[in-house]
Design a protein around this motif. Sequence first.
Motif, PDB file in Angstrom:
ATOM      1  N   HIS A  88       0.841  -1.201   0.000  1.00  0.00           N
ATOM      2  CA  HIS A  88       0.000   0.000   0.000  1.00  0.00           C
ATOM      3  C   HIS A  88       0.880   1.257   0.000  1.00  0.00           C
ATOM      4  O   HIS A  88       0.627   2.214  -0.736  1.00  0.00           O
ATOM      5  N   ARG A  89       1.917   1.242   0.816  1.00  0.00           N
ATOM      6  CA  ARG A  89       2.834   2.386   0.900  1.00  0.00           C
ATOM      7  C   ARG A  89       3.513   2.630  -0.457  1.00  0.00           C
ATOM      8  O   ARG A  89       3.643   3.771  -0.905  1.00  0.00           O
ATOM      9  N   MET A  90       3.916   1.554  -1.128  1.00  0.00           N
ATOM     10  CA  MET A  90       4.563   1.681  -2.428  1.00  0.00           C
ATOM     11  C   MET A  90       3.595   2.305  -3.447  1.00  0.00           C
ATOM     12  O   MET A  90       3.959   3.231  -4.183  1.00  0.00           O
ATOM     13  N   LEU A  91       2.355   1.813  -3.473  1.00  0.00           N
ATOM     14  CA  LEU A  91       1.357   2.367  -4.397  1.00  0.00           C
ATOM     15  C   LEU A  91       1.055   3.823  -4.063  1.00  0.00           C
ATOM     16  O   LEU A  91       0.938   4.672  -4.954  1.00  0.00           O
ATOM     17  N   HIS A  92       0.927   4.111  -2.779  1.00  0.00           N
ATOM     18  CA  HIS A  92       0.659   5.478  -2.341  1.00  0.00           C
ATOM     19  C   HIS A  92       1.771   6.405  -2.838  1.00  0.00           C
ATOM     20  O   HIS A  92       1.500   7.451  -3.444  1.00  0.00           O
ATOM     21  N   ASN A  93       3.021   6.033  -2.593  1.00  0.00           N
ATOM     22  CA  ASN A  93       4.142   6.889  -2.987  1.00  0.00           C
ATOM     23  C   ASN A  93       4.265   7.031  -4.496  1.00  0.00           C
ATOM     24  O   ASN A  93       4.714   8.057  -4.997  1.00  0.00           O
ATOM     25  N   ALA A  94       3.846   6.010  -5.237  1.00  0.00           N
ATOM     26  CA  ALA A  94       3.942   6.075  -6.692  1.00  0.00           C
ATOM     27  C   ALA A  94       2.817   6.896  -7.315  1.00  0.00           C
ATOM     28  O   ALA A  94       3.024   7.533  -8.355  1.00  0.00           O
ATOM     29  N   LEU A  95       1.634   6.905  -6.680  1.00  0.00           N
ATOM     30  CA  LEU A  95       0.457   7.481  -7.340  1.00  0.00           C
ATOM     31  C   LEU A  95      -0.159   8.691  -6.641  1.00  0.00           C
ATOM     32  O   LEU A  95      -0.987   9.377  -7.243  1.00  0.00           O
ATOM     33  N   VAL A  96       0.205   8.946  -5.412  1.00  0.00           N
ATOM     34  CA  VAL A  96      -0.325  10.115  -4.705  1.00  0.00           C
ATOM     35  C   VAL A  96       0.727  11.220  -4.791  1.00  0.00           C
ATOM     36  O   VAL A  96       1.864  11.035  -4.362  1.00  0.00           O
ATOM     37  N   ASP A  97       0.334  12.333  -5.353  1.00  0.00           N
ATOM     38  CA  ASP A  97       1.282  13.428  -5.582  1.00  0.00           C
ATOM     39  C   ASP A  97       1.554  14.241  -4.321  1.00  0.00           C
ATOM     40  O   ASP A  97       2.643  14.782  -4.158  1.00  0.00           O
ATOM     41  N   ARG A  98       0.581  14.344  -3.445  1.00  0.00           N
ATOM     42  CA  ARG A  98       0.781  15.101  -2.209  1.00  0.00           C
ATOM     43  C   ARG A  98      -0.110  14.497  -1.134  1.00  0.00           C
ATOM     44  O   ARG A  98      -1.274  14.210  -1.366  1.00  0.00           O
TER      45      ARG A  98
END
Length: 170
Positions: free
Chosen positions: A87-97
């Motif tokens: 989840h953290r990996m996806l968050h960091n890849a796809l959430v800009d801020r």
Amino acid sequence: EADPALLEKLREGPAQVVAWNRPRGSRDPRYLGRLLKLTSDTRPTIIHAHNRGSKMWAMLAKLAQPRLRVVFTVHAMNVASGYGARHRMLHNALVDRTVAISRAVTRECEESGLRNVVLIPNGVDLSRFRTAEEPLACRLEREPDRVPLLVTVARLVHDIKGQDVLIEAA
């Protein structure tokens, strides 16, 4: 489920308001299709999400339309620390801020490995409500038998809202 009176009031304003009445927790892919059509037709710059479910829909939309920017607000403690590695990996890849609502939430997000965290503190100027001339702790030292009355307005979910912290502080 949206409050009908609030929806009506919002629709009186200049902004376009779209409500799909998606059942809570629904993962029906037709809603992703609707979101992609809406973002294709209206071409917004940013999708802002407030919870894990809406963030997932926003991230899927970004995968399909990379021009979109995703902003996610973390409204409470124990959110980011509950993310697993995937989840953290996806968050960091796809959430800009990632927007944190307090210094404590900011610290938890950063310690949990989230990137691009920004603090936007409570929008209420709390100094307007501080009328006591001396701190409560000083008054209580002078009046040790006096028990302070505390009031909190929140859901009673102490691991999120921190009632235990309030009680310990008192």
